[in-house]
Design an enzyme around this catalytic site. Structure first.
Site: not given
Ligand code: GLN
Length: 544
Positions: A16, A19, A71, A141, A188, A355, A382, A385, A406, A508, A510
């Site tokens: 970690g 962190i 990180d 780091e 230890k 993905g 991504c 969607m 794709e 994204h 997130e």
């Molecule tokens: N594989 C998809 C693309 O390249 C979605 C990429 C992702 O989800 N980051 O557009």
């Protein structure tokens, strides 16, 4: 003058370090100091963008489109700052610059070597952010563990910098493990002694030791570590396993790590850390008043780190609703029409993750069909969607073999497709649509209500796009395109008109969620899930 703190790791990986580095940075920032963090990774990939998530966890993306180590996500979330490409350097990048320079003849006939040429380039990059004058402190780091062959040039660079900068402008924090042997009933210290010895062999004696431990370190143990590792006793810092990573800054504060740093750096005039909003967040985190179950559908679920930012964004989003979200990871390959109802029976909301590639794609589409038809709150990110668009095309628009090119380059309905500028690209590294883009949200849409503003900036990492040829068909049938890229007209967000909360985004979200400022889409999904759970309960009662 900018001061430098170097964070190294010993004994084992996964202690970690990120962190701990973030927590030290947080404490200094809370004292009113200007702080940033950077990470140096010893692998030869130029960036982690080409790494499979199983290898190295999630690839984090910054505003400027750098594909970085996860990180950096912790740094941004803890500090509420935006980092950039300069904050993450790999051995691949270092060698690339040195070799480019050599090809241009800039070494004037010299033999190019690890020392001094590679170490000089590492040092230059370590000092780079300090040259802007924007920071009082830079925390660096070092990836990997002391003793690894590939870490040596970094350790040597830190040794030289420590000497060049002097003891009041630089220090080394070494993170180690104090294992507990239950058979002996003892903590230890030997692995720590060895790891510090390894550092000393390379000319560095750490100033502060942060000791990961499952049990409290007694005064005698601290003294023993201090004596054998050549540090002050108060600089032996206990880092007990914490309930939440967000507890760590407070644990470090209790151990007075920030005071020790400031004293060594001869900084006397700084106020006490102001952590009231952080502490407020922790209080809410630990006292949720409700609970929801959220399904996370992805294909890398075996490795927790593969969806790190999504997991953390869920924490921020649920705390914002005084709620505890229990995240149930479901492998997309396991979802079939025949079992989806059973798999989702106890879930109050669903997120379909980003993905690449075909594996598990039909499971994601099946999951989305189910949440669309059953009014279950949904957020698609991504690829999530893209799957929502494909599902709607197949099952509502009756475009039978609709797909993303794709997955199926021959589809008769390429509802997700490559843009012209992507078609000519043949190399993989750093060539996706990356980084922050401006997007305009449609008035009256759910997404606009969530953000409470019309123009947003969000980060991207993908090659394929919503195919605007089909835009009108989707809008007419009720999957409305509610977020549009201001510059290119590309669709960045869609939502279902007739659904309590079905929002899917090409970007994204997130990556922009922060500890005390939850992301509106995660907060929105949780709040819709809370509502859904309540309504499901009431309708069950009515049926009785
Ligand atoms: N594989 C998809 C693309 O390249 C979605 C990429 C992702 O989800 N980051 O557009």
């Amino acid at each position: 003058m900018t001061k430098h703190i170097f964070v190294t790791g010993g004994v084992t990986s996964s202690l970690g370090k990120g962190i701990i580095a973030s927590s030290i940075a947080k404490l200094l920032q809370a004292r009113g100091l200007r702080v940033t963090i950077q990470k140096f990774d010893p692998y030869i990939n130029v960036d982690p963008g080409t790494l499979n998530p199983y290898e190295h966890g999630e690839c984090y993306v910054t505003d400027d489109g750098a594909e970085t180590d996860l990180d950096l996500g912790h740094y941004e979330r803890f500090l509420g700052i935006n980092t950039s490409q300069a904050n993450n350097v790999t051995t691949g990048r270092i060698y690339q610059s040195v070799i480019d320079k050599e090809r241009k003849g800039e070494y004037l006939g010299k033999t190019v070597q690890v020392i001094p040429h590679i170490t000089d380039e590492i040092k230059r990059r370590m000092l780079l952010l300090g040259k802007t004058g924007n920071y009082d402190f830079i925390i660096t780091e070092l990836g990997g563990t002391v003793g690894d062959i590939e870490s040596l040039p970094y350790i040597e660079s830190v040794r030289q910098l420590k000497w060049e900068l002097g003891p009041t402008n630089s220090l080394v924090v070494h993170l180690t493990l104090i294992p507990y042997l239950s058979a002996a009933g003892e903590l230890k210290t030997k692995p720590t002694q060895h790891s510090v010895k390894e550092l000393s062999k390379n000319g560095i004696s750490p100033d502060i030791l942060v000791c990961r431990t499952e049990h409290s370190l007694s005064s005698e143990i601290k003294l023993k570590i201090a004596r054998f590792c050549n540090v002050e006793k108060r600089a032996v810092i206990e880092a007990r396993d914490a309930e939440s990573i967000y507890d760590v800054p407070i644990l470090m504060k209790n151990e007075k790590i920030d005071e020790i740093i400031l004293q060594q750096m001869r900084i006397s005039s700084f106020k006490n850390p102001e952590l009231s909003s952080w502490e407020g967040f922790l209080k809410r985190l630990k006292n949720p008043t409700r609970k929801v179950n959220i399904g996370l559908i992805g294909k890398y679920i075996e490795l927790k780190d593969a969806y790190k930012s999504i997991q953390e964004a869920f924490v921020h989003g649920s705390v914002n609703n005084d709620c505890k979200a229990n995240i149930v990871s479901i492998h997309s390959e396991s979802i079939k029409a025949s079992n989806v109802a059973e798999l989702f029976a106890n879930l109050d909301g669903i997120l379909v993750a980003p993905g690449f590639g075909n594996r598990g794609i039909e499971g994601k589409i099946e999951a989305i069909k189910y949440v669309r038809e059953n009014n279950i709150p949904f957020l698609g990110i991504c690829l999530g969607m893209q799957c929502a668009v494909v599902e709607f095309a197949r099952n509502v628009l009756n475009f039978e073999d609709a797909h993303s090119t794709e997955m199926d380059p021959e589809t008769s309905f390429p509802v997700i497709d490559l843009m012209d500028e992507q078609k000519s690209i043949t190399t993989k590294g750093g060539t996706m649509r990356l980084g922050s883009y401006e997007c305009k949200l449609q008035k009256g849409s759910k997404i606009k209500k969530a953000y409470k503003k019309e123009t947003i900036f969000e980060r991207h990492r993908h090659r394929y796009e919503f195919n605007n040829e089909f835009k009108d068909r989707f809008n007419e049938a009720g999957l409305i395109t509610t977020g549009i890229n201001t510059e290119s007209g590309l669709v960045e967000a869609v939502e279902l008109k007739k659904h309590p909360w079905f929002v899917a985004v090409q970007f994204h979200p997130e990556f922009r969620s922060r500890v005390t400022t939850a992301h509106p889409l995660f907060s929105g999904l949780i709040s819709a899930a809370i509502k859904h759970k309540l309504e499901a309960k009431t309708s069950k009662k009515e049926l009785k």
